[in-house]
Design a protein around this motif. Structure first.
Motif, PDB file in Angstrom:
ATOM      1  N   ALA A 145       0.835  -1.205   0.000  1.00 47.27           N
ATOM      2  CA  ALA A 145       0.000   0.000   0.000  1.00 47.27           C
ATOM      3  C   ALA A 145       0.876   1.263   0.000  1.00 47.27           C
ATOM      4  O   ALA A 145       1.820   1.359   0.789  1.00 47.27           O
ATOM      5  CB  ALA A 145      -0.918   0.008   1.217  1.00 47.27           C
ATOM      6  N   PRO A 146       0.597   2.222  -0.865  1.00 42.15           N
ATOM      7  CA  PRO A 146       1.401   3.456  -0.912  1.00 42.15           C
ATOM      8  C   PRO A 146       1.471   4.190   0.426  1.00 42.15           C
ATOM      9  O   PRO A 146       2.488   4.797   0.734  1.00 42.15           O
ATOM     10  CB  PRO A 146       0.695   4.296  -1.980  1.00 42.15           C
ATOM     11  CG  PRO A 146       0.036   3.293  -2.875  1.00 42.15           C
ATOM     12  CD  PRO A 146      -0.397   2.179  -1.951  1.00 42.15           C
ATOM     13  N   VAL A 147       0.415   4.138   1.229  1.00 45.84           N
ATOM     14  CA  VAL A 147       0.409   4.849   2.519  1.00 45.84           C
ATOM     15  C   VAL A 147       1.484   4.319   3.468  1.00 45.84           C
ATOM     16  O   VAL A 147       1.936   5.028   4.362  1.00 45.84           O
ATOM     17  CB  VAL A 147      -0.997   4.809   3.169  1.00 45.84           C
ATOM     18  CG1 VAL A 147      -1.322   3.416   3.717  1.00 45.84           C
ATOM     19  CG2 VAL A 147      -1.139   5.868   4.243  1.00 45.84           C
ATOM     20  N   ASN A 148       1.940   3.099   3.261  1.00 44.84           N
ATOM     21  CA  ASN A 148       2.988   2.528   4.127  1.00 44.84           C
ATOM     22  C   ASN A 148       4.304   3.289   4.006  1.00 44.84           C
ATOM     23  O   ASN A 148       5.089   3.323   4.944  1.00 44.84           O
ATOM     24  CB  ASN A 148       3.247   1.057   3.774  1.00 44.84           C
ATOM     25  CG  ASN A 148       2.054   0.169   4.009  1.00 44.84           C
ATOM     26  OD1 ASN A 148       1.097   0.546   4.680  1.00 44.84           O
ATOM     27  ND2 ASN A 148       2.087  -1.016   3.437  1.00 44.84           N
ATOM     28  N   SER A 181      -2.009   2.308  14.372  1.00 40.94           N
ATOM     29  CA  SER A 181      -0.561   2.332  14.614  1.00 40.94           C
ATOM     30  C   SER A 181       0.164   1.866  13.356  1.00 40.94           C
ATOM     31  O   SER A 181      -0.454   1.386  12.412  1.00 40.94           O
ATOM     32  CB  SER A 181      -0.185   1.461  15.822  1.00 40.94           C
ATOM     33  OG  SER A 181      -0.436   0.095  15.551  1.00 40.94           O
ATOM     34  N   ARG A 182       1.469   2.015  13.407  1.00 43.59           N
ATOM     35  CA  ARG A 182       2.307   1.654  12.267  1.00 43.59           C
ATOM     36  C   ARG A 182       3.352   0.647  12.736  1.00 43.59           C
ATOM     37  O   ARG A 182       3.994   0.862  13.755  1.00 43.59           O
ATOM     38  CB  ARG A 182       2.991   2.935  11.769  1.00 43.59           C
ATOM     39  CG  ARG A 182       3.502   2.918  10.379  1.00 43.59           C
ATOM     40  CD  ARG A 182       4.008   4.309   9.970  1.00 43.59           C
ATOM     41  NE  ARG A 182       3.721   4.533   8.570  1.00 43.59           N
ATOM     42  CZ  ARG A 182       4.010   5.639   7.925  1.00 43.59           C
ATOM     43  NH1 ARG A 182       4.575   6.651   8.534  1.00 43.59           N
ATOM     44  NH2 ARG A 182       3.737   5.758   6.652  1.00 43.59           N
ATOM     45  N   TRP A 183       3.506  -0.462  11.999  1.00 46.69           N
ATOM     46  CA  TRP A 183       4.538  -1.440  12.334  1.00 46.69           C
ATOM     47  C   TRP A 183       5.922  -0.799  12.223  1.00 46.69           C
ATOM     48  O   TRP A 183       6.153   0.041  11.363  1.00 46.69           O
ATOM     49  CB  TRP A 183       4.496  -2.637  11.387  1.00 46.69           C
ATOM     50  CG  TRP A 183       3.426  -3.641  11.662  1.00 46.69           C
ATOM     51  CD1 TRP A 183       2.241  -3.776  10.992  1.00 46.69           C
ATOM     52  CD2 TRP A 183       3.427  -4.668  12.653  1.00 46.69           C
ATOM     53  NE1 TRP A 183       1.524  -4.805  11.512  1.00 46.69           N
ATOM     54  CE2 TRP A 183       2.227  -5.376  12.526  1.00 46.69           C
ATOM     55  CE3 TRP A 183       4.335  -5.040  13.639  1.00 46.69           C
ATOM     56  CZ2 TRP A 183       1.896  -6.455  13.342  1.00 46.69           C
ATOM     57  CZ3 TRP A 183       4.010  -6.116  14.451  1.00 46.69           C
ATOM     58  CH2 TRP A 183       2.811  -6.816  14.309  1.00 46.69           C
ATOM     59  N   ALA A 229      14.297   2.554  13.344  1.00 48.37           N
ATOM     60  CA  ALA A 229      14.294   3.777  12.548  1.00 48.37           C
ATOM     61  C   ALA A 229      15.385   4.741  12.988  1.00 48.37           C
ATOM     62  O   ALA A 229      15.446   5.874  12.524  1.00 48.37           O
ATOM     63  CB  ALA A 229      12.927   4.452  12.662  1.00 48.37           C
ATOM     64  N   GLY A 230      16.247   4.295  13.908  1.00 48.49           N
ATOM     65  CA  GLY A 230      17.362   5.126  14.359  1.00 48.49           C
ATOM     66  C   GLY A 230      16.969   6.210  15.335  1.00 48.49           C
ATOM     67  O   GLY A 230      17.687   7.188  15.508  1.00 48.49           O
ATOM     68  N   THR A 250       8.761   6.315   8.916  1.00 47.17           N
ATOM     69  CA  THR A 250       8.235   5.052   8.413  1.00 47.17           C
ATOM     70  C   THR A 250       9.385   4.117   8.087  1.00 47.17           C
ATOM     71  O   THR A 250      10.483   4.558   7.734  1.00 47.17           O
ATOM     72  CB  THR A 250       7.356   5.240   7.165  1.00 47.17           C
ATOM     73  OG1 THR A 250       6.838   3.967   6.778  1.00 47.17           O
ATOM     74  CG2 THR A 250       8.129   5.836   6.004  1.00 47.17           C
ATOM     75  N   LEU A 251       9.117   2.853   8.229  1.00 51.39           N
ATOM     76  CA  LEU A 251      10.031   1.821   7.755  1.00 51.39           C
ATOM     77  C   LEU A 251       9.411   1.101   6.560  1.00 51.39           C
ATOM     78  O   LEU A 251       9.866   0.033   6.166  1.00 51.39           O
ATOM     79  CB  LEU A 251      10.334   0.831   8.890  1.00 51.39           C
ATOM     80  CG  LEU A 251      11.119   1.448  10.054  1.00 51.39           C
ATOM     81  CD1 LEU A 251      11.085   0.556  11.282  1.00 51.39           C
ATOM     82  CD2 LEU A 251      12.544   1.730   9.639  1.00 51.39           C
TER      83      LEU A 251
END
Length: 192
Positions: free
Chosen positions: A24-27, A59-61, A67-68, A150-151
């Motif tokens: 999905a582009p939103v990722n 939430s986002r995985w 992500a540093g 994001t990752l």
């Protein structure tokens, strides 16, 4: 409005959640020019803090450490983006912006159970502001927060990961959810 009932628990972790497909582009979106995240939700009368605290509407995985991100107020194993319900129950928007190494949070107020609520988090490319029922909450940060880390992994509806694994599933109802690539005015929210 349509809604989905989630019947999650945390000990043991049980229940279903939804997520975007891996492609999905939103990722991959970082929303550096601004965004609005909105959701309708309801915490039922049987909502129990012991089983449901810190579960997420959205939430986002991906862990902040992957992500540093590090620094004051940072938990290396928490997700890079989450709109969660605390033990209060109160809303918390906890994210790792592109311009910071640590987390940025917005906090709502204690919410009465067994009624529908609307929440919106609006970022104008500089600051994030949470609104509950169209009113800005008083516990918004003054620290600049540009975009969302994001990752490239999926977003979850009703799920929350910790240390890279599913940790909690939401208990309650989630109605319409919308993510927009710009800051909306309150008059443009789904409640208008």
């Amino acid at each position: 409005m349509r809604d989905i009932q989630f019947r999650g628990t945390r000990s043991p972790v049980r229940g279903g959640y939804l997520q975007t497909v891996p492609t999905a582009p939103v990722n991959r979106q970082t929303f550096e020019r601004g965004f609005t995240v909105e959701a309708f939700f309801k915490l039922p009368a049987d909502w129990d803090s012991a089983q449901s605290r810190w579960s997420a509407l959205l939430s986002r995985w991906g862990m902040s450490a992957e992500a540093g991100r590090s620094g004051p107020g940072t938990d290396a194993e928490e997700p890079v983006v989450t709109l969660s319900v605390s033990d209060g129950p109160a809303l918390q928007w906890c994210v790792y912006p592109l311009n910071q190494t640590g987390a940025s949070t917005c906090w709502g107020h204690q919410l009465p159970l067994d009624r529908w609520w609307h929440v919106a988090v609006v970022n104008d490319g500089k600051l994030s502001r949470m609104y509950v029922e169209g009113c800005e909450v008083v516990r918004n940060p003054a620290t600049p927060a540009v975009g969302l880390t994001t990752l490239g992994r999926p977003w979850m509806l009703g799920g929350y990961s910790y240390a890279g694994v599913l940790d909690k599933v939401f208990h309650g109802y989630i109605g319409d959810v919308r993510i927009v690539k710009r800051a909306l005015r309150a008059g443009e929210f789904m409640t208008a």
